[in-house]
Design a protein around this motif. Structure first.
Motif, PDB file in Angstrom:
ATOM      1  N   PHE A 170      71.849   9.327  93.649  1.00 32.98           N
ATOM      2  CA  PHE A 170      70.675   9.471  92.788  1.00 32.98           C
ATOM      3  C   PHE A 170      70.770   8.610  91.540  1.00 32.98           C
ATOM      4  N   GLY A 171      71.858   7.852  91.385  1.00 33.21           N
ATOM      5  CA  GLY A 171      72.017   7.034  90.182  1.00 33.21           C
ATOM      6  C   GLY A 171      73.122   6.024  90.389  1.00 33.21           C
ATOM      7  N   SER A 172      73.479   5.327  89.314  1.00 42.36           N
ATOM      8  CA  SER A 172      74.478   4.266  89.390  1.00 42.36           C
ATOM      9  C   SER A 172      75.394   4.324  88.176  1.00 42.36           C
ATOM     10  N   PRO A 173      76.720   4.253  88.359  1.00 49.78           N
ATOM     11  CA  PRO A 173      77.409   4.156  89.637  1.00 49.78           C
ATOM     12  C   PRO A 173      77.581   5.534  90.279  1.00 49.78           C
ATOM     13  N   TYR A 174      77.669   5.532  91.596  1.00 51.53           N
ATOM     14  CA  TYR A 174      77.891   6.749  92.384  1.00 51.53           C
ATOM     15  C   TYR A 174      79.009   6.390  93.344  1.00 51.53           C
ATOM     16  N   VAL A 177      84.741   9.423  97.224  1.00 51.35           N
ATOM     17  CA  VAL A 177      86.157   9.365  97.617  1.00 51.35           C
ATOM     18  C   VAL A 177      86.407  10.481  98.622  1.00 51.35           C
ATOM     19  N   ASP A 178      86.658  10.133  99.865  1.00 52.17           N
ATOM     20  CA  ASP A 178      86.928  11.148 100.896  1.00 52.17           C
ATOM     21  C   ASP A 178      85.869  12.249 100.895  1.00 52.17           C
ATOM     22  N   GLY A 179      84.610  11.857 100.817  1.00 53.64           N
ATOM     23  CA  GLY A 179      83.520  12.824 100.859  1.00 53.64           C
ATOM     24  C   GLY A 179      83.185  13.450  99.507  1.00 53.64           C
ATOM     25  N   GLU A 180      84.008  13.224  98.503  1.00 58.69           N
ATOM     26  CA  GLU A 180      83.786  13.826  97.172  1.00 58.69           C
ATOM     27  C   GLU A 180      82.984  12.855  96.307  1.00 58.69           C
ATOM     28  N   PRO A 181      81.791  13.252  95.826  1.00 65.19           N
ATOM     29  CA  PRO A 181      80.952  12.334  95.052  1.00 65.19           C
ATOM     30  C   PRO A 181      81.234  12.406  93.544  1.00 65.19           C
ATOM     31  N   PHE A 182      81.216  11.246  92.903  1.00 59.89           N
ATOM     32  CA  PHE A 182      81.400  11.150  91.448  1.00 59.89           C
ATOM     33  C   PHE A 182      80.292  10.267  90.896  1.00 59.89           C
ATOM     34  N   PHE A 183      79.585  10.766  89.887  1.00 58.57           N
ATOM     35  CA  PHE A 183      78.483  10.002  89.294  1.00 58.57           C
ATOM     36  C   PHE A 183      78.853   9.572  87.879  1.00 58.57           C
TER      37      PHE A 183
ATOM     38  N   GLY B  49      60.564  15.084  77.306  1.00 58.11           N
ATOM     39  CA  GLY B  49      60.224  15.078  78.725  1.00 58.11           C
ATOM     40  C   GLY B  49      61.422  15.325  79.613  1.00 58.11           C
ATOM     41  N   GLY B  50      62.525  15.796  79.040  1.00 60.71           N
ATOM     42  CA  GLY B  50      63.707  16.109  79.837  1.00 60.71           C
ATOM     43  C   GLY B  50      63.487  17.349  80.689  1.00 60.71           C
ATOM     44  N   ALA B  51      64.444  17.651  81.548  1.00 60.34           N
ATOM     45  CA  ALA B  51      64.361  18.813  82.434  1.00 60.34           C
ATOM     46  C   ALA B  51      65.776  19.322  82.681  1.00 60.34           C
ATOM     47  N   PRO B  52      65.917  20.626  82.999  1.00 61.77           N
ATOM     48  CA  PRO B  52      67.260  21.122  83.322  1.00 61.77           C
ATOM     49  C   PRO B  52      67.843  20.325  84.489  1.00 61.77           C
ATOM     50  N   LEU B  53      69.107  19.932  84.350  1.00 63.20           N
ATOM     51  CA  LEU B  53      69.781  19.117  85.364  1.00 63.20           C
ATOM     52  C   LEU B  53      69.604  19.665  86.765  1.00 63.20           C
ATOM     53  N   THR B  54      69.773  20.989  86.890  1.00 62.70           N
ATOM     54  CA  THR B  54      69.790  21.568  88.235  1.00 62.70           C
ATOM     55  C   THR B  54      68.422  21.564  88.900  1.00 62.70           C
ATOM     56  N   SER B  55      67.372  21.192  88.142  1.00 65.74           N
ATOM     57  CA  SER B  55      66.032  21.158  88.739  1.00 65.74           C
ATOM     58  C   SER B  55      65.697  19.775  89.297  1.00 65.74           C
ATOM     59  N   ILE B  56      66.586  18.794  89.115  1.00 65.29           N
ATOM     60  CA  ILE B  56      66.296  17.420  89.512  1.00 65.29           C
ATOM     61  C   ILE B  56      66.765  17.191  90.955  1.00 65.29           C
ATOM     62  N   GLU B  61      71.949  19.290  92.842  1.00 66.58           N
ATOM     63  CA  GLU B  61      73.052  19.741  93.708  1.00 66.58           C
ATOM     64  C   GLU B  61      74.383  19.173  93.245  1.00 66.58           C
ATOM     65  N   TYR B  62      74.359  17.877  92.919  1.00 66.84           N
ATOM     66  CA  TYR B  62      75.585  17.245  92.423  1.00 66.84           C
ATOM     67  C   TYR B  62      76.069  17.949  91.164  1.00 66.84           C
ATOM     68  N   SER B  63      75.130  18.263  90.262  1.00 63.81           N
ATOM     69  CA  SER B  63      75.516  18.849  88.979  1.00 63.81           C
ATOM     70  C   SER B  63      76.248  20.170  89.166  1.00 63.81           C
ATOM     71  N   LEU B  64      75.747  21.012  90.068  1.00 66.27           N
ATOM     72  CA  LEU B  64      76.409  22.293  90.327  1.00 66.27           C
ATOM     73  C   LEU B  64      77.864  22.062  90.733  1.00 66.27           C
TER      74      LEU B  64
END
Lengths: 200, 200
Positions: A170-174, A177-183, B49-56, B61-64
């Motif tokens: 959903f953004g950059s960089p993303y 690592v072994d299925g584990e996502p880091f943003f 115009g921001g929004a709670p992270l978990t609503s994006i 999902e990543y944030s959780l």
């Protein structure tokens, strides 16, 4: 045999640039390789409702300040480009075209695109600039120019963007690592610990 | 005489909680004090115009996942609460009321609110829960209940939120060191270097 690390980025992303200067060396310390995936944040944002950081009230001003400070923190040269944000489809398409022939040339090309933008202020949205940068990798300029104009390479980048979104990018960089996502480039310390410990 | 560090946060912000567990100790190592400023992100987001992270989409999902992993990375207990996101005006108002009488009691109260939410899953949007947590600081429950219902404390929190926005605060945590703004618990390493070097 450990899996390569996946590194998704947009050439127009300052934090993507910062990560690009660190990720290969970090991975190599743990015997890992990195697969680079340039994508278009504009395509991603159409799905997620995201927006370029610098267009967001208050956060935009902060971001401009934070790009430069984060670069100093990581000891990476950075000068915010006049042309920003900018479209990067020519650079991304050229990357995949080169990659299909020679992945190392593609890696050098990607570094050159980022550095041209963030240290020399070149307008890498211009296909002529992209061709000029590619030419340093002994690319036949006319052959690449023809490829950039063709539908096949456009479809290729579209497919890469769709695959990234399907994976949750959903953004950059993303970085995965072994299925584990880091943003975010600020997750490099977590990636380092993950690689050292196999998770935490 | 060095200035105190300003720490802006919303009690409903997981990254605000992570910063709250580290900022005083970090500041103290450099002989600094910290002024805590609970604010309401809902008020801020109406401006930005921001929004709670978990609503994006996707980012939510990543944030959780990242809240819990970042807590482990910093060695801080964390369990994502069932009640989330949640409104925190009672907790923030109680904080300022307490602070006007005894800043140390207010600091203990703030830690207790964060920990009740993020380690015990208490619903701190409920004024009864806020009163119960405040009562641990030897607060007269009836007196605080009356203050929470009054206009003066509502106006006070509104003024604090407006002052934060005027200063550029667009999210939580937002930390200002000698005029230099840092957004996010992942900027703690930059804050540490800033305090050590007087800038970089």
């Amino acid at each position: 045999m450990s899996q390569p690390i996946d590194f998704y980025f947009d050439f127009s992303s300052p934090y993507g640039y910062l990560a690009s200067e660190k990720i290969d060396e970090l991975a190599a310390r743990f015997g890992r390789k990195v697969r680079w995936h340039p994508i278009l944040l504009g395509v991603v944002f159409r799905q997620t409702g995201g927006a370029p950081l610098t267009s967001i009230p208050l956060k935009g001003e902060y971001s401009l300040h934070d790009f430069a400070r984060s670069a100093r923190f990581l000891d990476i040269p950075y000068e915010h480009p006049k042309h920003f944000p900018l479209s990067t489809q020519h650079a991304a398409r050229a990357y995949y075209w080169l990659h299909d022939q020679d992945w190392q040339a593609a890696r050098s090309f990607a570094h050159a695109v980022f550095r041209s933008l963030y240290t020399e202020g070149r307008d890498v949205s211009d296909s002529e600039v992209v061709l000029e940068i590619a030419a340093r990798q002994s690319v036949d300029r006319a052959v690449l120019a023809e490829a950039l104009a063709g539908q096949a390479l456009k479809d290729r980048l579209k497919t890469e963007c769709e695959a990234a979104i399907a994976r949750g990018v959903f953004g950059s960089p993303y970085i995965v690592v072994d299925g584990e996502p880091f943003f975010g480039s600020d997750r490099l310390p977590q990636i380092e610990r993950w690689l050292a410990s196999g998770g935490f």
